[in-house]
Design a protein around this motif. Structure first.
Motif, PDB file in Angstrom:
ATOM      1  N   GLY A  78      15.080   8.673  -3.970  1.00  0.00           N
ATOM      2  CA  GLY A  78      14.059   7.837  -3.298  1.00  0.00           C
ATOM      3  C   GLY A  78      15.096   6.842  -2.021  1.00  0.00           C
ATOM      4  N   ALA A  79      16.300   6.708  -3.013  1.00  0.00           N
ATOM      5  CA  ALA A  79      16.804   5.498  -1.921  1.00  0.00           C
ATOM      6  C   ALA A  79      17.958   6.078  -0.906  1.00  0.00           C
ATOM      7  CB  ALA A  79      18.519   5.051  -3.114  1.00  0.00           C
ATOM      8  N   LYS A 115      14.512   3.319   3.122  1.00  0.00           N
ATOM      9  CA  LYS A 115      15.708   2.097   3.697  1.00  0.00           C
ATOM     10  C   LYS A 115      14.938   1.180   3.284  1.00  0.00           C
ATOM     11  CE  LYS A 115      18.744   5.451   4.908  1.00  0.00           C
ATOM     12  NZ  LYS A 115      19.105   6.844   3.909  1.00  0.00           N
ATOM     13  N   GLU A 116      13.663   1.027   2.777  1.00  0.00           N
ATOM     14  CA  GLU A 116      13.186  -0.321   2.655  1.00  0.00           C
ATOM     15  C   GLU A 116      13.445   0.031   1.166  1.00  0.00           C
ATOM     16  OE1 GLU A 116      11.201  -3.584   1.927  1.00  0.00           O
ATOM     17  OE2 GLU A 116      11.724  -3.127   4.560  1.00  0.00           O
ATOM     18  N   PRO A 149       1.285  -1.326   0.440  1.00  0.00           N
ATOM     19  CA  PRO A 149       0.019   0.106  -0.353  1.00  0.00           C
ATOM     20  C   PRO A 149       1.065   1.203   0.122  1.00  0.00           C
ATOM     21  CG  PRO A 149      -1.225  -1.303   1.541  1.00  0.00           C
ATOM     22  CD  PRO A 149       0.145  -1.775   1.445  1.00  0.00           C
ATOM     23  N   LEU A 150       2.014   1.690   0.818  1.00  0.00           N
ATOM     24  CA  LEU A 150       2.183   2.392   0.941  1.00  0.00           C
ATOM     25  C   LEU A 150       3.412   2.878  -0.492  1.00  0.00           C
ATOM     26  CD1 LEU A 150       3.706   5.530   2.117  1.00  0.00           C
ATOM     27  CD2 LEU A 150       5.266   3.503   3.579  1.00  0.00           C
ATOM     28  N   GLY A 151       3.541   2.090  -0.981  1.00  0.00           N
ATOM     29  CA  GLY A 151       4.630   1.677  -2.296  1.00  0.00           C
ATOM     30  C   GLY A 151       3.381   1.739  -3.498  1.00  0.00           C
ATOM     31  N   GLY A 152       2.578   2.191  -2.968  1.00  0.00           N
ATOM     32  CA  GLY A 152       1.729   2.077  -4.067  1.00  0.00           C
ATOM     33  C   GLY A 152       1.337   3.762  -4.522  1.00  0.00           C
ATOM     34  N   ALA A 153       1.389   4.463  -3.413  1.00  0.00           N
ATOM     35  CA  ALA A 153       0.876   5.985  -2.234  1.00  0.00           C
ATOM     36  C   ALA A 153       2.171   6.497  -3.203  1.00  0.00           C
ATOM     37  CB  ALA A 153       0.816   6.135  -1.317  1.00  0.00           C
TER      38      ALA A 153
END
Length: 181
Positions: free
Chosen positions: A105-106, A110-111, A20-24
């Motif tokens: 983004g990196a 950190k994930e 979900p957070l990756g989707g945002a």
């Protein structure tokens, strides 16, 4: 392609990579290359964010006696101000800026899955705009030559089809995520 196609496609790819957070993050990153448009919601948001960064940096730097806060605020504000003045589908639609965005983004996430979703949203935007007759300058600053993969016009049946398929894929991923926790 239309902004909504970029947001939905970036969001679905981001969700697939990072949940979900990756989707945002993917949806946000999918809109970012169009910060060079001088009209529309992305540019209005960039102008407001840039003004806020400049004022916040100057005020925060003064109140906290921190040249770092002032420099970061002023630098990021002026960077946004410069980006919205670039020609549309110029440097923001290149692999060079995609790499810089991915490195940012990196640093921020950190994930690895979240950093991947962040990068994938941006790259999906480039890929979709490469399908239009205008193409994009993939190799900027080495070359301003525009490369294209197809001739599908913005707002065409192809654009709407990609939006529809992305939406269906997103609903499928959401259902799978909800069922499998």
């Amino acid at each position: 392609m239309q902004l909504r196609t970029h947001i939905v496609t970036g969001g679905v790819i981001g969700f697939w990579i990072g949940g979900p957070l990756g989707g945002a993050l993917g949806a946000f990153s999918g809109a970012i290359p169009d910060v060079d448009l001088d009209v529309g919601s992305v540019a209005r948001g960039a102008r407001r964010l840039g003004a806020l960064a400049i004022v916040g940096g100057a005020l925060g730097g003064y109140l906290l006696r921190s040249p770092w806060i002032a420099g970061i605020g002023l630098g990021s504000g002026f960077l946004l101000w410069m980006l919205i003045r670039l020609p549309h589908r110029g440097p923001t639609h290149s692999l060079a800026l995609a790499v810089l965005w991915s490195l940012l983004g990196a640093l921020l996430w950190k994930e690895p899955r979240l950093a991947g979703a962040w990068a994938a949203g941006y790259l999906s935007h480039l890929l979709l705009d490469a399908l239009t007759p205008q193409g994009i300058p993939w190799l900027w600053p080495l070359s301003t030559r525009r490369l294209r993969l197809a001739c599908w016009r913005t707002g065409s049946l192809w654009d709407h089809g990609i939006l529809l398929l992305s939406g269906i894929a997103g609903l499928g991923l959401l259902g799978w995520h909800l069922l499998n926790g």
